[in-house]
Design a protein around this motif. Structure first.
Motif, PDB file in Angstrom:
ATOM      1  N   ILE A 447       2.034   9.774   4.434  1.00 31.49           N
ATOM      2  CA  ILE A 447       0.587   9.965   4.405  1.00 31.49           C
ATOM      3  C   ILE A 447       0.144  10.758   3.179  1.00 31.49           C
ATOM      4  O   ILE A 447      -0.915  10.494   2.598  1.00 31.49           O
ATOM      5  N   ASP A 448       0.962  11.726   2.748  1.00 31.87           N
ATOM      6  CA  ASP A 448       0.572  12.546   1.592  1.00 31.87           C
ATOM      7  C   ASP A 448       0.894  11.852   0.261  1.00 31.87           C
ATOM      8  O   ASP A 448       0.540  12.354  -0.799  1.00 31.87           O
ATOM      9  N   GLN A 449       1.566  10.712   0.303  1.00 32.38           N
ATOM     10  CA  GLN A 449       1.873   9.944  -0.914  1.00 32.38           C
ATOM     11  C   GLN A 449       1.616   8.454  -0.631  1.00 32.38           C
ATOM     12  O   GLN A 449       2.548   7.657  -0.559  1.00 32.38           O
ATOM     13  N   PRO A 450       0.373   8.063  -0.468  1.00 31.67           N
ATOM     14  CA  PRO A 450       0.069   6.676  -0.063  1.00 31.67           C
ATOM     15  C   PRO A 450       0.169   5.692  -1.227  1.00 31.67           C
ATOM     16  O   PRO A 450      -0.820   5.080  -1.646  1.00 31.67           O
ATOM     17  N   VAL A 451       1.374   5.532  -1.751  1.00 22.93           N
ATOM     18  CA  VAL A 451       1.565   4.684  -2.935  1.00 22.93           C
ATOM     19  C   VAL A 451       1.202   3.226  -2.645  1.00 22.93           C
ATOM     20  O   VAL A 451       0.880   2.458  -3.558  1.00 22.93           O
ATOM     21  N   GLU A 452       1.259   2.848  -1.369  1.00 21.96           N
ATOM     22  CA  GLU A 452       0.945   1.461  -1.012  1.00 21.96           C
ATOM     23  C   GLU A 452      -0.474   1.089  -1.426  1.00 21.96           C
ATOM     24  O   GLU A 452      -0.740  -0.057  -1.809  1.00 21.96           O
ATOM     25  N   ILE A 453      -1.391   2.052  -1.349  1.00 22.03           N
ATOM     26  CA  ILE A 453      -2.797   1.758  -1.658  1.00 22.03           C
ATOM     27  C   ILE A 453      -2.950   1.373  -3.126  1.00 22.03           C
ATOM     28  O   ILE A 453      -3.550   0.348  -3.462  1.00 22.03           O
ATOM     29  N   GLY A 454      -2.411   2.205  -4.025  1.00 26.83           N
ATOM     30  CA  GLY A 454      -2.520   1.915  -5.455  1.00 26.83           C
ATOM     31  C   GLY A 454      -1.867   0.588  -5.819  1.00 26.83           C
ATOM     32  O   GLY A 454      -2.375  -0.164  -6.652  1.00 26.83           O
ATOM     33  N   ARG A 455      -0.730   0.296  -5.209  1.00 27.33           N
ATOM     34  CA  ARG A 455      -0.023  -0.946  -5.516  1.00 27.33           C
ATOM     35  C   ARG A 455      -0.848  -2.168  -5.092  1.00 27.33           C
ATOM     36  O   ARG A 455      -0.915  -3.162  -5.815  1.00 27.33           O
ATOM     37  N   ILE A 456      -1.461  -2.101  -3.920  1.00 24.45           N
ATOM     38  CA  ILE A 456      -2.295  -3.233  -3.469  1.00 24.45           C
ATOM     39  C   ILE A 456      -3.527  -3.369  -4.363  1.00 24.45           C
ATOM     40  O   ILE A 456      -3.879  -4.464  -4.800  1.00 24.45           O
ATOM     41  N   VAL A 457      -4.185  -2.253  -4.644  1.00 29.92           N
ATOM     42  CA  VAL A 457      -5.395  -2.307  -5.476  1.00 29.92           C
ATOM     43  C   VAL A 457      -5.077  -2.942  -6.830  1.00 29.92           C
ATOM     44  O   VAL A 457      -5.763  -3.851  -7.297  1.00 29.92           O
ATOM     45  N   ARG A 458      -4.003  -2.488  -7.469  1.00 31.66           N
ATOM     46  CA  ARG A 458      -3.687  -2.990  -8.822  1.00 31.66           C
ATOM     47  C   ARG A 458      -3.217  -4.439  -8.794  1.00 31.66           C
ATOM     48  O   ARG A 458      -3.281  -5.125  -9.819  1.00 31.66           O
ATOM     49  N   SER A 459      -2.766  -4.929  -7.664  1.00 31.29           N
ATOM     50  CA  SER A 459      -2.346  -6.340  -7.617  1.00 31.29           C
ATOM     51  C   SER A 459      -3.534  -7.271  -7.840  1.00 31.29           C
ATOM     52  O   SER A 459      -3.361  -8.433  -8.198  1.00 31.29           O
TER      53      SER A 459
END
Length: 483
Positions: A447-459
């Motif tokens: 939760i404190d490192q939601p890297v999944e969000i950035g990866r989806i957005v940049r896709s």
């Protein structure tokens, strides 16, 4: 109770984007995508000479400026009833193709890759702590190889801009594209230099870019199950065939009029349909604009309302037949039959690399077709009243320009960009935009490192900008140019 998280700004993309999500347990249950730039070009163009639109609209963006010159030229050709020559179309498509190569190379290596590889400590992204998360999975040997390619991509993507400048005059914001195709004469020295640079980019694509993206896919295969979205796909078509080629194809009973992808709408679990321009609308409900019914762009308005209740984005919400649609490389590859119907964060990333080679193959055909002669230009007469629509696909997806001319001046102008399709807010039916829908349901490991969000957005390769921002304070108009 859901945990609220806001990421603002999302880095490594063009423009200013805020993502707000609500997380229950470890799953995103709600998402909002907020584009935080007011474009305002539709207002600036009113009353101007119609031909100015080709150069003005390029300033919408410093990343994909050529695309706007193409769409604007198409709209003006329809309005002025100009039939483009095969030479003009081929030259314009060559310049447009350069932008695809440059944009895809830059986005994959400079924006996407730092999400997945460990960069050297001397690299600025590393120093700023963007790579503090622990989800970097590549073994050292593979990681070092991709770092080498990451660094090499700087010079390779620059070559695409060099190519664009050969026929376009300069990059970004080319001077070459105009009504009728191009203003630059194709000479033997220009063609030879262009071909040499194209060969270098092709070699990098085949030997490094495509293998690199499959390396990512192998170590991050769970991302084939993340970031799907609605599954509705849209394209306005790309790289129209010449009349001679269409005639030859008819004899072979092949009716396709585009070299790469036809203009089409492919709804989820539905049949592919031809594009009907009248079925494109924009919802204003959650945008910072005066509200009203969904509008067709040829009748659309751009009246800012920063105090509007429940609004959360400067992006309007484009819809086709009322559907939110994903646009971009993956949509094009699926519609054209070059990729299976599977949609995810990783599929979008793979599609971006595969499309570079697809575009290069079309550009090689175009180079064979152009003649060494003067650019096909003419003197154009502006009618008293007329209108035109320019639809094309560009790097990030479907792009449209709509214009009305009255008294030989621009009376009305509307633009729908690819990122408006992908990053739109909700509409009057409450339907989320494609990116918002792709985020909902995503499981967040830490939760404190939601890297999944950035990866989806940049896709989605967001392009929120554009680099020019216009706003009004106490009646004084200020213009800030950041490009």
């Amino acid at each position: 109770m859901a945990l609220r998280k806001i990421i603002n700004p999302v880095t490594r993309l063009s423009g200013f984007l805020e993502i707000e999500v609500y997380i229950e347990g470890h799953t995103i249950v709600e998402a909002k995508s907020s584009s935080l730039l007011f474009r305002g070009f539709e207002i600036m163009l009113q009353g101007r000479n119609p031909l100015d639109a080709i150069y003005f609209t390029q300033r919408i963006c410093g990343i994909c400026s050529t695309a706007h010159s193409v769409a604007s030229s198409l709209a003006l050709e329809e309005a002025l009833k100009v039939t483009i020559t095969e030479q003009g179309r081929a030259l314009r498509d060559l310049v447009h193709g350069c932008e695809f190569l440059q944009n895809h190379l830059r986005h994959l290596y400079l924006y996407t890759m730092p999400d997945f590889i460990k960069l050297p400590e001397a690299q600025c992204l590393f120093q700023k702590g963007e790579q503090n998360h622990q989800d970097l999975r590549l073994p050292k040997k593979e990681n070092d190889l991709l770092v080498d390619h990451y660094l090499e991509s700087f010079s390779i993507s620059r070559k695409a801009h060099e190519m664009l400048a050969i026929f376009g005059g300069k990059a970004p914001h080319d001077h070459g594209i105009f009504v009728g195709g191009l203003t630059v004469h194709p000479t033997i020295d220009k063609v030879i230099k262009f071909r040499s640079l194209l060969d270098q980019i092709k070699r990098f694509t085949i030997e490094k870019m495509i293998p690199d993206v499959y390396t990512l896919a192998r170590y991050y295969d769970d991302y084939f199950h993340i970031g799907r979205g609605y599954g509705n796909l849209l394209s306005f078509g790309l790289f129209e065939r010449s009349s001679k080629e269409i005639e030859a194809r008819r004899k072979e009973e092949i009716q396709k009029s585009y070299r790469y992808v036809e203009a089409a709408f492919l709804p989820y679990k539905g049949k592919e349909k031809r594009i009907n321009k009248n079925k494109i609308t924009e919802s204003l409900r959650y945008g910072w604009y005066q509200d009203g019914k969904p509008e067709r762009p040829i009748e659309g308005t751009t009246i800012p309302d920063t105090e509007k209740e429940k609004a959360y984005s400067w992006s309007k919400a484009p819809r086709y037949e009322g559907y939110p649609c994903e646009v971009g490389p993956l949509a094009r590859l699926i519609i054209s039959g070059h990729y299976p119907y599977q949609i995810s964060m990783m599929d979008r990333t793979i599609a971006r690399a595969l499309e570079v080679l697809q575009v290069i193959m079309v550009m090689e055909q175009l180079l064979e077709e152009i003649a060494l002669q003067e650019a096909p230009q003419d003197i154009y007469t502006i009618p008293e009243k007329t209108k035109g629509i320019g639809l094309t696909d560009t790097t990030r997806g479907a792009l449209g320009h709509w214009l009305i001319i009255d008294n030989q001046k621009l009376f009305h102008y509307q633009v729908i960009t690819p990122s408006a399709w992908n990053l739109s807010p909700r509409d009057e039916k409450g339907q989320r935009g494609p990116l918002e829908e792709a985020l909902v349901g995503t499981k967040i490991e830490k939760i404190d490192q939601p890297v999944e969000i950035g990866r989806i957005v940049r896709s989605f390769d967001p392009c929120i900008s554009c680099a020019t921002h216009v706003h009004t304070i106490k009646g004084i108009q200020k213009i800030t140019i950041l490009d």
